[in-house]
Scaffold this motif. Structure first.
Motif, PDB file in Angstrom:
ATOM      1  N   ALA A 177       0.884  -1.075  -0.034  1.00 56.24           N
ATOM      2  CA  ALA A 177       0.012  -0.192   0.225  1.00 56.24           C
ATOM      3  C   ALA A 177       0.752   1.545  -0.074  1.00 56.24           C
ATOM      4  CB  ALA A 177      -0.837   0.111   1.292  1.00 56.24           C
ATOM      5  N   PHE A 178       2.009   1.421   0.721  1.00 56.11           N
ATOM      6  CA  PHE A 178       2.802   2.374   0.826  1.00 56.11           C
ATOM      7  C   PHE A 178       3.570   2.558  -0.462  1.00 56.11           C
ATOM      8  CE2 PHE A 178       7.037   4.224   1.870  1.00 56.11           C
ATOM      9  CZ  PHE A 178       6.758   5.377   2.089  1.00 56.11           C
ATOM     10  N   VAL A 215       2.357   1.745  -3.484  1.00 57.99           N
ATOM     11  CA  VAL A 215       1.332   2.200  -4.509  1.00 57.99           C
ATOM     12  C   VAL A 215       1.087   3.807  -4.253  1.00 57.99           C
ATOM     13  CG1 VAL A 215      -1.037   2.262  -5.020  1.00 57.99           C
ATOM     14  CG2 VAL A 215       0.251   0.096  -4.886  1.00 57.99           C
ATOM     15  N   VAL A 216       1.138   4.214  -2.910  1.00 53.99           N
ATOM     16  CA  VAL A 216       0.920   5.591  -2.795  1.00 53.99           C
ATOM     17  C   VAL A 216       2.274   6.275  -3.211  1.00 53.99           C
ATOM     18  CG1 VAL A 216       0.863   7.369  -1.107  1.00 53.99           C
ATOM     19  CG2 VAL A 216      -0.735   5.344  -0.861  1.00 53.99           C
ATOM     20  N   LEU A 217       3.313   6.098  -2.817  1.00 54.81           N
ATOM     21  CA  LEU A 217       4.559   6.610  -3.140  1.00 54.81           C
ATOM     22  C   LEU A 217       4.701   6.567  -4.955  1.00 54.81           C
ATOM     23  CD1 LEU A 217       7.300   7.823  -2.441  1.00 54.81           C
ATOM     24  CD2 LEU A 217       8.185   5.622  -2.501  1.00 54.81           C
ATOM     25  N   TYR A 218       4.251   5.549  -5.577  1.00 52.06           N
ATOM     26  CA  TYR A 218       4.230   5.566  -6.991  1.00 52.06           C
ATOM     27  C   TYR A 218       3.255   6.466  -7.601  1.00 52.06           C
ATOM     28  CZ  TYR A 218       3.569   3.740 -11.742  1.00 52.06           C
ATOM     29  OH  TYR A 218       3.546   3.794 -13.129  1.00 52.06           O
ATOM     30  N   LYS A 219       2.186   6.864  -7.103  1.00 49.68           N
ATOM     31  CA  LYS A 219       1.084   7.452  -7.371  1.00 49.68           C
ATOM     32  C   LYS A 219       1.739   8.945  -7.213  1.00 49.68           C
ATOM     33  CE  LYS A 219      -2.255   5.153  -8.687  1.00 49.68           C
ATOM     34  NZ  LYS A 219      -2.979   5.109 -10.081  1.00 49.68           N
ATOM     35  N   VAL A 220       2.512   9.307  -6.181  1.00 45.46           N
ATOM     36  CA  VAL A 220       2.984  10.671  -6.055  1.00 45.46           C
ATOM     37  C   VAL A 220       4.058  11.082  -6.959  1.00 45.46           C
ATOM     38  CG1 VAL A 220       4.131  11.959  -4.243  1.00 45.46           C
ATOM     39  CG2 VAL A 220       2.443  10.574  -3.666  1.00 45.46           C
ATOM     40  N   SER A 236       2.987  11.539 -10.403  1.00 46.62           N
ATOM     41  CA  SER A 236       1.847  12.613 -10.658  1.00 46.62           C
ATOM     42  C   SER A 236       2.679  13.725 -11.692  1.00 46.62           C
ATOM     43  CB  SER A 236       1.458  13.160  -9.421  1.00 46.62           C
ATOM     44  OG  SER A 236       2.669  13.831  -8.857  1.00 46.62           O
TER      45      SER A 236
END
Length: 69
Positions: free
Chosen positions: A39-40, A42-47, A50
């Motif tokens: 989950a971490f 995925v969030v880091l990848y999205k950031v 961007s």
């Protein structure tokens, strides 16, 4: 003496039973750790992917490659 030995063996056997009942706990803890890490990630990848962050990272790399010593 016999009672002391019997009590000691009983404690060891009860400890082994408790360990067998608790054996699944370690696997579930590892699974929860892996889920949290994914989950971490995925969030880091999205950031990082961007638009604003990606452009800024590209500018940093470009400036580093264009730097002269």
């Amino acid at each position: 003496m016999y009672q002391a030995v019997r009590a000691r063996v009983g404690a060891l056997v009860c400890g082994a039973r408790a360990a067998r009942r608790d054996a699944g706990m370690v696997t579930s803890e590892y699974a929860m750790g892996i889920v949290a890490a994914v989950a971490f990630a995925v969030v880091l990848y999205k950031v990082v992917t961007s638009g604003a962050v990606s452009a800024e990272l590209q500018n940093i790399v470009k400036e580093a490659l264009d730097a002269r010593m």
